[in-house]
Design a protein around this motif. Sequence first.
Motif, PDB file in Angstrom:
ATOM      1  N   HIS A 221     -60.264   6.148  32.278  1.00 12.25           N
ATOM      2  CA  HIS A 221     -60.470   4.712  32.421  1.00 12.25           C
ATOM      3  C   HIS A 221     -59.774   3.978  31.278  1.00 12.25           C
ATOM      4  CE1 HIS A 221     -62.446   0.810  32.616  1.00 12.25           C
ATOM      5  NE2 HIS A 221     -62.932   1.138  33.794  1.00 12.25           N
ATOM      6  N   ALA A 222     -58.881   3.056  31.630  1.00 13.96           N
ATOM      7  CA  ALA A 222     -58.038   2.399  30.631  1.00 13.96           C
ATOM      8  C   ALA A 222     -58.837   1.547  29.651  1.00 13.96           C
ATOM      9  CB  ALA A 222     -56.989   1.531  31.335  1.00 13.96           C
ATOM     10  N   GLY A 223     -59.964   0.978  30.080  1.00 11.14           N
ATOM     11  CA  GLY A 223     -60.680   0.049  29.212  1.00 11.14           C
ATOM     12  C   GLY A 223     -61.849   0.638  28.459  1.00 11.14           C
ATOM     13  N   GLU A 224     -62.083   1.939  28.613  1.00  9.66           N
ATOM     14  CA  GLU A 224     -63.292   2.520  28.053  1.00  9.66           C
ATOM     15  C   GLU A 224     -63.310   2.488  26.519  1.00  9.66           C
ATOM     16  OE1 GLU A 224     -66.161   5.652  30.139  1.00  9.66           O
ATOM     17  OE2 GLU A 224     -64.111   6.341  29.787  1.00  9.66           O
ATOM     18  N   SER A 225     -62.208   2.840  25.901  1.00  9.04           N
ATOM     19  CA  SER A 225     -62.160   2.822  24.435  1.00  9.04           C
ATOM     20  C   SER A 225     -62.331   1.408  23.896  1.00  9.04           C
ATOM     21  CB  SER A 225     -60.836   3.415  23.938  1.00  9.04           C
ATOM     22  OG  SER A 225     -60.761   4.789  24.252  1.00  9.04           O
ATOM     23  N   ALA A 226     -61.707   0.441  24.573  1.00  6.74           N
ATOM     24  CA  ALA A 226     -61.848  -0.951  24.151  1.00  6.74           C
ATOM     25  C   ALA A 226     -63.293  -1.407  24.281  1.00  6.74           C
ATOM     26  CB  ALA A 226     -60.929  -1.848  24.977  1.00  6.74           C
ATOM     27  N   LEU A 227     -63.969  -0.945  25.325  1.00 10.20           N
ATOM     28  CA  LEU A 227     -65.360  -1.330  25.525  1.00 10.20           C
ATOM     29  C   LEU A 227     -66.233  -0.790  24.395  1.00 10.20           C
ATOM     30  CD1 LEU A 227     -66.831  -2.929  27.783  1.00 10.20           C
ATOM     31  CD2 LEU A 227     -67.623  -0.722  28.642  1.00 10.20           C
ATOM     32  N   ARG A 228     -65.939   0.388  23.907  1.00  5.78           N
ATOM     33  CA  ARG A 228     -66.696   0.940  22.788  1.00  5.78           C
ATOM     34  C   ARG A 228     -66.480   0.103  21.520  1.00  5.78           C
ATOM     35  NH1 ARG A 228     -71.063   3.383  24.251  1.00  5.78           N
ATOM     36  NH2 ARG A 228     -70.735   5.206  25.566  1.00  5.78           N
ATOM     37  N   GLU A 229     -65.281  -0.422  21.364  1.00  2.00           N
ATOM     38  CA  GLU A 229     -65.028  -1.296  20.226  1.00  2.00           C
ATOM     39  C   GLU A 229     -65.813  -2.603  20.363  1.00  2.00           C
ATOM     40  OE1 GLU A 229     -63.461  -0.635  17.469  1.00  2.00           O
ATOM     41  OE2 GLU A 229     -62.834   1.376  18.104  1.00  2.00           O
ATOM     42  N   VAL A 230     -65.927  -3.111  21.590  1.00  2.00           N
ATOM     43  CA  VAL A 230     -66.757  -4.297  21.815  1.00  2.00           C
ATOM     44  C   VAL A 230     -68.205  -4.011  21.431  1.00  2.00           C
ATOM     45  CG1 VAL A 230     -67.664  -5.880  23.565  1.00  2.00           C
ATOM     46  CG2 VAL A 230     -65.253  -5.216  23.625  1.00  2.00           C
ATOM     47  N   GLU A 231     -68.698  -2.849  21.827  1.00  2.00           N
ATOM     48  CA  GLU A 231     -70.062  -2.479  21.464  1.00  2.00           C
ATOM     49  C   GLU A 231     -70.233  -2.403  19.953  1.00  2.00           C
ATOM     50  OE1 GLU A 231     -73.049   0.989  22.943  1.00  2.00           O
ATOM     51  OE2 GLU A 231     -71.333   1.658  21.748  1.00  2.00           O
ATOM     52  N   ALA A 232     -69.259  -1.812  19.277  1.00  2.00           N
ATOM     53  CA  ALA A 232     -69.334  -1.719  17.814  1.00  2.00           C
ATOM     54  C   ALA A 232     -69.342  -3.111  17.185  1.00  2.00           C
ATOM     55  CB  ALA A 232     -68.160  -0.895  17.284  1.00  2.00           C
ATOM     56  N   ASP A 233     -68.550  -4.029  17.727  1.00  2.00           N
ATOM     57  CA  ASP A 233     -68.560  -5.402  17.235  1.00  2.00           C
ATOM     58  C   ASP A 233     -69.913  -6.065  17.499  1.00  2.00           C
ATOM     59  OD1 ASP A 233     -66.002  -5.293  16.249  1.00  2.00           O
ATOM     60  OD2 ASP A 233     -65.079  -6.441  17.875  1.00  2.00           O
ATOM     61  N   ALA A 234     -70.514  -5.758  18.648  1.00  2.00           N
ATOM     62  CA  ALA A 234     -71.834  -6.322  18.963  1.00  2.00           C
ATOM     63  C   ALA A 234     -72.858  -5.869  17.936  1.00  2.00           C
ATOM     64  CB  ALA A 234     -72.262  -5.904  20.367  1.00  2.00           C
ATOM     65  N   TRP A 235     -72.849  -4.604  17.595  1.00  2.00           N
ATOM     66  CA  TRP A 235     -73.787  -4.099  16.597  1.00  2.00           C
ATOM     67  C   TRP A 235     -73.529  -4.728  15.231  1.00  2.00           C
ATOM     68  CZ3 TRP A 235     -73.870   1.908  17.669  1.00  2.00           C
ATOM     69  CH2 TRP A 235     -74.455   2.127  18.927  1.00  2.00           C
ATOM     70  N   ALA A 236     -72.250  -4.860  14.879  1.00  2.00           N
ATOM     71  CA  ALA A 236     -71.917  -5.453  13.580  1.00  2.00           C
ATOM     72  C   ALA A 236     -72.368  -6.906  13.511  1.00  2.00           C
ATOM     73  CB  ALA A 236     -70.412  -5.347  13.334  1.00  2.00           C
ATOM     74  N   ALA A 237     -72.330  -7.596  14.653  1.00  2.00           N
ATOM     75  CA  ALA A 237     -72.712  -9.006  14.686  1.00  2.00           C
ATOM     76  C   ALA A 237     -74.224  -9.209  14.672  1.00  2.00           C
ATOM     77  CB  ALA A 237     -72.123  -9.667  15.933  1.00  2.00           C
ATOM     78  N   THR A 238     -74.964  -8.157  15.032  1.00  2.00           N
ATOM     79  CA  THR A 238     -76.419  -8.272  15.163  1.00  2.00           C
ATOM     80  C   THR A 238     -77.063  -8.016  13.807  1.00  2.00           C
ATOM     81  OG1 THR A 238     -76.175  -7.418  17.419  1.00  2.00           O
ATOM     82  CG2 THR A 238     -78.402  -7.531  16.538  1.00  2.00           C
ATOM     83  N   GLY A 294     -85.795  -4.668  11.974  1.00  2.00           N
ATOM     84  CA  GLY A 294     -86.694  -3.761  12.661  1.00  2.00           C
ATOM     85  C   GLY A 294     -86.834  -4.048  14.140  1.00  2.00           C
ATOM     86  N   GLN A 295     -85.915  -4.823  14.704  1.00  2.00           N
ATOM     87  CA  GLN A 295     -85.980  -5.206  16.111  1.00  2.00           C
ATOM     88  C   GLN A 295     -85.111  -4.272  16.952  1.00  2.00           C
ATOM     89  OE1 GLN A 295     -84.743  -9.268  16.841  1.00  2.00           O
ATOM     90  NE2 GLN A 295     -85.879  -9.388  18.754  1.00  2.00           N
ATOM     91  N   ALA A 296     -85.583  -3.973  18.162  1.00  2.00           N
ATOM     92  CA  ALA A 296     -84.823  -3.119  19.077  1.00  2.00           C
ATOM     93  C   ALA A 296     -83.857  -3.966  19.902  1.00  2.00           C
ATOM     94  CB  ALA A 296     -85.778  -2.367  19.995  1.00  2.00           C
ATOM     95  N   PHE A 297     -82.689  -3.391  20.180  1.00  2.00           N
ATOM     96  CA  PHE A 297     -81.664  -4.056  20.989  1.00  2.00           C
ATOM     97  C   PHE A 297     -81.069  -3.080  21.985  1.00  2.00           C
ATOM     98  CE2 PHE A 297     -81.955  -7.169  17.707  1.00  2.00           C
ATOM     99  CZ  PHE A 297     -81.526  -8.358  18.277  1.00  2.00           C
ATOM    100  N   ALA A 298     -80.611  -3.647  23.101  1.00  2.00           N
ATOM    101  CA  ALA A 298     -79.815  -2.891  24.068  1.00  2.00           C
ATOM    102  C   ALA A 298     -78.714  -3.825  24.572  1.00  2.00           C
ATOM    103  CB  ALA A 298     -80.671  -2.393  25.219  1.00  2.00           C
ATOM    104  N   TRP A 299     -77.614  -3.870  23.836  1.00  2.00           N
ATOM    105  CA  TRP A 299     -76.436  -4.583  24.314  1.00  2.00           C
ATOM    106  C   TRP A 299     -75.777  -3.712  25.380  1.00  2.00           C
ATOM    107  CZ3 TRP A 299     -76.594  -9.401  23.130  1.00  2.00           C
ATOM    108  CH2 TRP A 299     -77.027  -9.847  21.877  1.00  2.00           C
ATOM    109  N   GLY A 318     -78.596  -1.229   8.387  1.00  2.00           N
ATOM    110  CA  GLY A 318     -77.775  -0.608   9.420  1.00  2.00           C
ATOM    111  C   GLY A 318     -78.487  -0.519  10.746  1.00  2.00           C
ATOM    112  N   THR A 319     -77.854   0.200  11.669  1.00  4.34           N
ATOM    113  CA  THR A 319     -78.342   0.326  13.036  1.00  4.34           C
ATOM    114  C   THR A 319     -78.655   1.779  13.345  1.00  4.34           C
ATOM    115  OG1 THR A 319     -77.029  -1.575  13.753  1.00  4.34           O
ATOM    116  CG2 THR A 319     -77.754  -0.057  15.469  1.00  4.34           C
TER     117      THR A 319
END
Length: 345
Positions: A221-238, A294-299, A318-319
Motif C-alpha cells: 500500500h503506497a500510503g501506509e508509511s505516510a499514514l504512520r507518520e501522520v499517527e506519529a505527528d498526532a501523538w506528538a501534538a497530543t 494520564g488520559q487515554a487516546f485512540a487516534w 511521553g506516550t
Amino acid sequence: MTSPTDRPAKIARIQATLHAHGATAMTVTSPENLAWLLDGARVTVPYSGPPVVSARVSLDGDLTVTALANEAQRMRHEELDAVDIRSVPWHDDVAPFEAGALRDTEVPGVMRAARASLLPVERRRYAQFCAEAAARVGAVARAVARHDSERDVAARLVAEVARLGADPIVVLVGGETRTGVQHPLPTTARIGRRVVIAVGARRHGMIANLTRVVSLGAAAHAGESALREVEADAWAATRPGRPLGEVLSDIAIAYQRHGLGADAWLAHHQGGPTGYVGRDPKVMPGETAVVHAGQAFAWNPWVQGAKAEDTVIVDRDGTQVLTVDPDWPTQNVRGVPRPATLELE
C-alpha cells in the motif's frame, strides 16, 4: 474480598464539582459515569440500553446506589463491593428528581474532565485488558484466509472478545473489495487479498481500541508509511494542556506534510480521547476541551485501504501504547515499534 478501587479519589472529584455548583448531591445516571464511579460495574442491560442503576454522591462524600429490583441481587453479588444498594420496583424511576441535587448529565464537560486522568487501579486494569485484547485480535487476524467472509472473521473476533470477559462495542472487517469503506460493518463479502480489522471492546467499563491490517498477496500500500507518520505527528501534538481542536489542526496539516493531500483528513474522523466512551469525545474542529496528563487516546488516521489505531495513554513524559501484541510484526516509526501490515502470502 474487596477489590482494589480508586473510588475515593473519584468521589473527591465529584465533591469538588458539587462545591463549585452549590449543590447538595450529584445523581449519576449516564452509563459512562456510572461505570467510571463504580469500578467498571456492568450497569446496562442490554449492553447499549439505559442503566438499570443510578448512584448518588452527597456533598459529604456518601455513596448510595439505587437498582431496579430485578437487578439488585446481581449488582450486590457480581458487580459491586462494599456499596449500599437500595432497591426500587422494576417499573419505577431508578433516578427520580431530587431538589438541590445536580445531575451528571447537566455538566457533561465537567464529568468528561473528571474521567480524563486515569487513576492507578483503573490504569492497571485498562493496560492489562488492552494487552489481552490486542493478543486475541492478533490471533484471529493471523488465521484469516482469502475464502473467509467478513462475517466469518467478525464471528471469531466476537467470540474472542467474549472469552476475555468483555463486550464487543465495534467490530469492523473490510476485505479486499471494501477497503474504501471507512466503517466496514461486516458483510458476506470474501476477504480476498487484503483485510482491515478494527475492534473496540469493553471490560471494567473501559474500551480497548485497535486496528490491524493483513495482506494475503496484495501489492504494498503506497500510503501506509505516510499514514504512520501522520499517527506519529498526532501523538506528538497530543500534549497535556493543549485544546483538542488545536491537536486536530496539527493532524490535518500532517496529512498534507506527508504527501496524502490537504483534504485527506476530511475523508474520515480522526478519533480522540477514549476510556469509558469509545471516543470521549470524537474530536471536531474547534474543540476547546484540553488534553489531560494520564488520559487515554485512540487516534485513527485513515486513507483508503489503510488505517492506524491503537489505544495509548498520554503522560507528561511521553506516550505509552497499551494495545501491544508482541507476536505482531512491527516497523520502527521515530523510535516506536508500530504494527506493520501482516504478510500471510
